[in-house]
Design a protein around this motif. Structure first.
Motif, PDB file in Angstrom:
ATOM      1  N   GLY A 126      -3.908  10.299   1.239  1.00  0.00           N
ATOM      2  CA  GLY A 126      -4.731   9.108   1.055  1.00  0.00           C
ATOM      3  C   GLY A 126      -3.916   7.873   0.732  1.00  0.00           C
ATOM      4  N   ILE A 127      -4.616   6.793   0.510  1.00  0.00           N
ATOM      5  CA  ILE A 127      -4.012   5.473   0.321  1.00  0.00           C
ATOM      6  C   ILE A 127      -4.250   4.992  -1.109  1.00  0.00           C
ATOM      7  N   LEU A 128      -3.242   4.292  -1.627  1.00  0.00           N
ATOM      8  CA  LEU A 128      -3.366   3.673  -2.944  1.00  0.00           C
ATOM      9  C   LEU A 128      -2.782   2.266  -2.864  1.00  0.00           C
ATOM     10  N   LYS A 129      -3.476   1.293  -3.502  1.00  0.00           N
ATOM     11  CA  LYS A 129      -2.932  -0.060  -3.573  1.00  0.00           C
ATOM     12  C   LYS A 129      -1.957  -0.152  -4.741  1.00  0.00           C
TER      13      LYS A 129
ATOM     14  N   GLN B  63       0.912   5.000   1.251  1.00  0.00           N
ATOM     15  CA  GLN B  63       0.164   5.796   2.213  1.00  0.00           C
ATOM     16  C   GLN B  63       0.786   7.172   2.360  1.00  0.00           C
TER      17      GLN B  63
ATOM     18  N   HIS C  91      -6.226   8.314  -8.532  1.00  0.00           N
ATOM     19  CA  HIS C  91      -6.876   8.966  -7.398  1.00  0.00           C
ATOM     20  C   HIS C  91      -6.782   8.104  -6.147  1.00  0.00           C
ATOM     21  N   SER C  92      -6.434   8.740  -5.043  1.00  0.00           N
ATOM     22  CA  SER C  92      -6.358   8.026  -3.762  1.00  0.00           C
ATOM     23  C   SER C  92      -7.767   7.793  -3.217  1.00  0.00           C
ATOM     24  N   HIS C  93      -7.849   7.013  -2.130  1.00  0.00           N
ATOM     25  CA  HIS C  93      -9.171   6.727  -1.556  1.00  0.00           C
ATOM     26  C   HIS C  93      -9.814   8.006  -1.007  1.00  0.00           C
ATOM     27  N   LEU C  94      -9.017   9.071  -0.828  1.00  0.00           N
ATOM     28  CA  LEU C  94      -9.584  10.349  -0.384  1.00  0.00           C
ATOM     29  C   LEU C  94      -9.926  11.249  -1.567  1.00  0.00           C
ATOM     30  N   GLY C  95      -9.704  10.743  -2.784  1.00  0.00           N
ATOM     31  CA  GLY C  95     -10.064  11.513  -3.961  1.00  0.00           C
ATOM     32  C   GLY C  95      -8.977  12.446  -4.465  1.00  0.00           C
TER      33      GLY C  95
ATOM     34  N   ASP D 282      -3.315  -1.464  -7.835  1.00  0.00           N
ATOM     35  CA  ASP D 282      -4.091  -0.603  -8.733  1.00  0.00           C
ATOM     36  C   ASP D 282      -3.178   0.219  -9.651  1.00  0.00           C
TER      37      ASP D 282
ATOM     38  N   MET E 260       0.848  -1.183   0.000  1.00  0.00           N
ATOM     39  CA  MET E 260       0.000   0.000   0.000  1.00  0.00           C
ATOM     40  C   MET E 260       0.890   1.240   0.000  1.00  0.00           C
TER      41      MET E 260
END
Lengths: 275, 275, 275, 275
Positions: free
Chosen positions: C39-42, C35, C56-60, C45, C33
């Motif tokens: 935000g976070i990105l896998k 971090q 885009h991160s999970h926070l957009g 992905d 991940m």
């Protein structure tokens, strides 16, 4: 032994410099107090002390007391806008040939840094005519000039320069505004001939626009330049420039108006010449 | 239409600029001739012409006629030595706080570029005291000052400054000589306190020597800097800097004398303080 | 349509750049991940997405994903000390003639910026020999090199260079330490002849000391220079330099060792020449 | 004692440097003669001499003999056009992330200075694809490359780039031509994604045009900068910059292509997005 020591007197413009070289500029007034986060000082304790003295606040912080130079003053003026910096101001004064007794126009007034330097240079016999649409800026500039004691050398015009300048035959004219290229015809009229024109603009696009207009409106001896100032750390055994510096303030543009605008146009554009 | 046109009069300082921007500066004198490889012009044909006129020599070469600015004049002065350039001079004047009425010392005189700029700035009420051992340099500087019409503002001392300066309590003092560190005590005495000190030296070794001496001799607010001036080609559609530029003239050093020299030394070196 | 699009693969070195141009550099590893405060990105992905994608991160928050250039990497390396900047590194590589297969010595290792640039340039057939007394610095540099994938091109010597260098006949040698003038004899021995010598020092006093030693120890073709990099704001209609810039990193010194040291000394010091 | 001395061999690239630092670069070839206004030298007398030797011509003039560095070589290449200078080349190589094995496109070829630096950096496993319409320029560049021994690393395309580039998926692409903004779509196609784009242009107007096009054609991480190199006189006791320097060569522009051009356009201009 140092019989030439001059001392601060009531009414003198004074600069206190703290250990971190932060400086404070004000006029000495009996009974007044100087207050900062570094402590309090009575003006009465400063009056009579020799310039160059070490002074201590009630908190024990040390200040050096000097008469501010023009450059010290310009770096400390109250401001609401970007000012022209001393590195540029000194050169502008030389290029505009500012001298005691000179008559000079500037637009806009801004926070009054150039106004101040011009007023300093023209002396009591000269005059600065300063144009700005904004009353608040001119009030700010007036406060700065008053603190230095040169307020009466400046005539403020609170008006747009789209309608031109009131004065005629001034020795120099300087534009510090976004579109100097719009006002060159008015500048010519105010300068008459023989005077010196200058402008400062921050971007290359503005320089290009101004250069086109200067050619169109028959100005000659056009120069564009930029001035850089690099400070050094003052440790004798480790002399080196500071880590960072100002990279850019603005491009300086200078020119002289030609006397015969229309004749010039005809000469360089022969198909429009009368037979 | 251009009713504000000002014309050249007999006795005026005049600058003719050729197509290659080579310029010639002289005073208009009825009956005199201007001669160059580009041809001859009668002063009588220039007298009465508006500033900013295009003038043609007998060979058909065109000149533009302007009143020279101070910068134009300084770049054209007759010289036998390296002069301080306008980019540095403008800033020096701001740092030394030169104004109408000021009293200033400089050493050495050299070809008189700084002398000229100082004399220009102090006006008819001020005075420049200029020291140099070489009579030929002071005669050259005097000629340059006379041409500009400011000779009477300068007092020349043809003497070494090893014995100190004659004046006391001057507003500013500037050293342009190889070993300024040798003369700081004399500079203090002449400045009294409150004045501004400046110097220019070409090498970093000299800066180091001067910094050491400024600390030893109780000067404060020391600054070292260098100023660069970069010109641009003035073609609007191809705006770019010139190919080459001056890389270095000198390092500028500024400082202010502290009032209490000995007290300062004691304070910073406590093991030598009397019990 | 863009059939040449290359995509990120597992194991690739990757750079994510946020809207404020802050960048993050790491290697893609399935299951990991990324971090940050944005935000976070896998990693999963990211793997398979084309370079140059908007992610885009999970926070957009949006990131751009690129392969970092060497310059991107150098500006982001973990550091415990001042690094040599890309503006200087690029020039150093040209002056030292770094090429695939070259053998190069550097001292000290520091945070490994120069080590990294040298390792990049010498390729898999070359070798960098890096000296430093501090184990922590070499471990840090090793981590930086490993992240870029060039760790095996560098041999670390954890030792003082007062005893000299282990290698002989290297192509180039660079000193980034406070007193390079102390190690010139060792540098000569390691270079043999024909190689290129370079150093970086922050102060003018160090340059002077090094110049004296280079002359004493029979180096020739000595050059001293400094490199400035000025960025521009990238708004097309308002092109201008940034407000501030780096004023100084260090003085670069380059030289070449002469073959016959003693003969040279004799030649320039004739009283010691045999009759 | 100096057992590591390396000597010049037949076939080696050699540089002779005269007392005024004028240099001559050529390959050693048994039986050949080096001739200059400073005298004649037999290659056979140079072959076998250690690098760093002092050599005397038949006229008694002294030369120092070294292997030229890449920078030495670049400053001496035969040229018919303005070349990109080492100060810029070094930084370009870092920004384009040139490494052994890389594939790079450049246009135009010009005199081949950038071609040479790129070929040097990509090594025997890499390749440079160089485009120019002019056969004479490519022949000149080929001669320069051959002298350095890296000719085979370069593929010349003698064609206009209006029709695009032949290669796909290159690691980097650099444009040194008057209107780089016309070729960005082709550059994208050749780079695929993930590669690095660079250009050099001499004027601010060209920078503005290129910035507009980079935005239009979906490039990101755009940087504009200029690099200055200032040399110092190498007299230890009088350390100071040289009197004059190069003021400008060109503005460097760098960017990275985004992967999804059309998606990007839609994303930033939402009113035209399909519902």
């Amino acid at each position: 032994m140092d019989d030439a020591l001059k001392s601060a007197r009531s009414g003198d413009l004074t600069m206190l410099v703290a250990a971190d070289r932060k400086s404070f500029i004000f006029r000495l007034n009996p009974g007044d107090m100087f207050q900062s986060h570094l402590g309090i000082l009575k003006h009465d304790d400063l009056i009579g002390a020799p310039w160059g003295s070490r002074i201590h606040s009630h908190l024990g912080h040390e200040f050096l007391m000097f008469e501010p130079t023009l450059r010290d003053f310009l770096l400390q003026i109250e401001r609401k806008s970007q000012i022209i910096f001393p590195k540029d101001l000194g050169y502008v004064l030389l290029r505009l040939s500012i001298k005691p007794g000179a008559k000079v126009i500037e637009a806009g007034t801004g926070s009054g840094a150039l106004t101040t330097a011009l007023a300093w240079g023209v002396g009591t016999d000269g005059k600065v005519f300063s144009y700005d649409r904004r009353e608040d800026m001119q009030e700010l500039a007036a406060r700065n000039l008053s603190l230095l004691g040169v307020r009466e050398r400046v005539v403020f015009h609170r008006q747009d320069i789209e309608q031109g300048f009131v004065e005629r035959g001034v020795d120099a004219l300087f534009l510090d505004l976004p579109t100097p290229e719009h006002y060159l015809v008015h500048a010519r009229t105010a300068l008459g001939s023989g005077g010196a024109f200058g402008a400062i603009v921050p971007t290359t696009n503005q320089v290009t626009a101004l250069l086109l207009a200067l050619e169109r409106d028959a100005f000659a001896l056009v120069d564009v330049c930029e001035i850089s100032l690099r400070y050094y750390k003052t440790v004798p055994a480790r002399l080196r420039p500071t880590d960072r510096m100002v990279a850019h303030t603005g491009y300086l543009v200078f020119a002289r108006p030609l006397a015969q605008r229309f004749e010039t146009a005809a000469g360089s554009d022969e198909e429009f010449t009368e037979p």
